[in-house]
Design a protein around this motif. Structure first.
Motif, PDB file in Angstrom:
ATOM      1  N   ALA A  36      -0.508   8.399  -2.048  1.00  5.73           N
ATOM      2  CA  ALA A  36      -1.271   8.137  -0.830  1.00  5.73           C
ATOM      3  C   ALA A  36      -2.686   7.703  -1.178  1.00  5.73           C
ATOM      4  N   ASP A  37      -3.159   6.704  -0.466  1.00  6.72           N
ATOM      5  CA  ASP A  37      -4.543   6.253  -0.572  1.00  6.72           C
ATOM      6  C   ASP A  37      -4.925   5.595  -1.903  1.00  6.72           C
TER       7      ASP A  37
ATOM      8  N   VAL B  45      -6.214   1.348   0.149  1.00  4.85           N
ATOM      9  CA  VAL B  45      -6.593   1.617   1.534  1.00  4.85           C
ATOM     10  C   VAL B  45      -7.223   0.357   2.122  1.00  4.85           C
TER      11      VAL B  45
ATOM     12  N   LYS C 112       2.384   4.188   8.283  1.00  4.85           N
ATOM     13  CA  LYS C 112       1.378   5.240   8.118  1.00  4.85           C
ATOM     14  C   LYS C 112       0.834   5.681   9.484  1.00  4.85           C
TER      15      LYS C 112
ATOM     16  N   SER D  42       0.826  -1.209   0.000  1.00  7.05           N
ATOM     17  CA  SER D  42       0.000   0.000   0.000  1.00  7.05           C
ATOM     18  C   SER D  42       0.864   1.264   0.000  1.00  7.05           C
TER      19      SER D  42
ATOM     20  N   GLU E 242       0.608   0.077   5.919  1.00  8.67           N
ATOM     21  CA  GLU E 242      -0.725   0.086   6.535  1.00  8.67           C
ATOM     22  C   GLU E 242      -0.938  -1.047   7.516  1.00  8.67           C
TER      23      GLU E 242
ATOM     24  N   MET F 240      -8.192   1.486  -4.367  1.00 11.64           N
ATOM     25  CA  MET F 240      -9.110   2.596  -4.572  1.00 11.64           C
ATOM     26  C   MET F 240      -8.894   3.238  -5.932  1.00 11.64           C
TER      27      MET F 240
END
Ligand SMILES: Nc1ncnc2c1ncn2[C@@H]1O[C@H](COP(=O)(O)OP(=O)(O)OP(=O)(O)O)[C@@H](O)[C@H]1O
Ligand SMILES: [Mg+2]
Length: 349
Positions: A46-47, A50, A220, A19, A197, A55
């Motif tokens: 980032a993200d 998730v 994170k 991640s 993560e 995503m």
């Protein structure tokens, strides 16, 4: 143990879609044993992933394409893996039967041991004592949700690649770990992979993975703690977490997150106290992943758990070709490579 497709080659790329970082390790399987010939790492925005869920598939496939291009192998054999709560690994006992018959029994066994709908899982198994003579035998049963495997394959095909093998994270970690730490294949030890993560906890009993758990703590969380509690900027927090020196800024987060991780290990191993079949109590913990580099974390875990806790890398017993890691620095990235090296150690027939 894997879900094999096709392929025939002696160069394997282990592709770890994390991640935080997408990592590729290239291993050549020659007469002299495995040799790490190239490492490539590409950060994910980032993200993009998730809680294990993709995503932003476009961003992830771009990163995969980039990392595979940097690995620079013609017609690569790519091994990747799935993990997390949709993969279940369980050591079970069944009557001693031939492999073929065991295969037939597995679906029924899985129904007893796996809390998933049998229609939606892929099963695999490994007889742990194939030479044994006892009336019962130990079998490692693996069940992975088909969606998860298909999702992983889709990411790769969208990146224009064809994965030959989808392995299981815990086994790949174990493979790399076994090569580098043969002494750790004795008694009960924990292998901790502290990622961006997630932290994977793998418990090995005489080298056999008997339990795997994930907890939602990673670099994170440490970074967010520093931003929220210490008022650091995102960049600054990232540097403290990846630094070489222990900053006093880290004290509180190491205390709190270290406690969370230590409790995760204690929970994961609590059953050992009442399990007469296990070969003892947890005796040591090895830590890899980006979080293993957080200055002071390994030491804090050792003090808290009151047992040897050691930083682990997959390179301690692996031949590494000159320049394989360029331009990366070995000490900076070696602990992050346990999973991709483990994947690349697989020789795809
Ligand atoms: N040399 C380094 N380069 C980049 N990041 C590093 C380095 N050393 C430590 N880190 C930290 O480690 C994190 C990535 O660790 P790792 O590669 O183990 O996680 P991941 O596999 O991407 O995440 P997860 O397994 O949780 O999905 C980065 O987010 C960063 O905070
Ligand atoms: Mg990871």
């Amino acid at each position: 143990m894997a879900f094999p497709l096709i392929g025939r080659k002696k160069t394997t790329i282990g592709l770890d879609v994390g991640s935080g970082l997408v990592k590729a390790c290239v291993v050549e399987h020659g007469k002299g044993g495995p040799e790490l010939v190239k490492v490539a790492i590409v950060p994910l925005i980032a993200d993009a992933i998730v809680e294990g869920e993709v995503m932003d598939p476009g961003m992830v496939t771009d990163a995969i394409r980039e990392v595979i291009a940097a690995a620079a192998v013609k017609n690569p054999t790519i091994v990747t893996a799935v993990g997390g709560r949709d993969v279940i690994i369980k050591k079970i006992q069944i009557e001693r039967v031939k492999e073929q018959q065991a295969r037939e029994l597995m679906r029924w066994e899985a129904e007893q041991h796996v809390p998933f709908d049998m229609e939606s899982v892929e099963l695999d198994f490994n007889i742990l004592d194939p030479e044994g003579v006892a009336p019962s035998m130990d079998v490692l049963l693996v069940a992975a949700k088909r969606d998860l495997i298909e999702g992983k394959m889709r990411l790769l095909t969208d990146a224009g690649l064809s994965p030959q093998v989808v392995d299981v994270d815990a086994f790949a970690l174990h493979n790399a770990f076994e090569l580098s730490y043969p002494d750790a294949m004795r008694g009960v030890v924990g292998l901790l992979n502290v990622g961006h993560e997630v932290t994977n906890i793998n418990v090995l009993d005489d080298g056999i993975p008997i339990l795997t758990r994930d907890i939602g703590v990673g670099t994170k969380s440490f970074r967010e703690d520093l931003q929220r509690d210490r008022g650091l900027g995102a960049e600054e927090a990232a540097q403290v977490v990846q630094g070489y020196d222990r900053s006093p800024e880290l004290d509180a987060t190491i205390e709190n997150r270290g406690e969370e991780i230590a409790m995760g290990i204690e929970r994961a191993t609590a059953f050992l106290a009442t399990n007469s079949r296990a070969s003892g109590q947890l005796r040591a913990v090895y830590v890899c992943g980006g979080g293993a580099r957080i200055p002071g974390l390994v030491e804090a875990l050792g003090a808290r758990l009151r047992m040897p806790v050691e930083l682990a890398t997959p390179l301690t017993n692996l031949r590494v070709r000159d320049g394989a890691l360029d331009p990366l620095l070995t000490d900076d990235v070696a602990p992050l490579l346990m999973l991709p090296v483990g994947l690349a150690l697989r020789i795809v027939p």
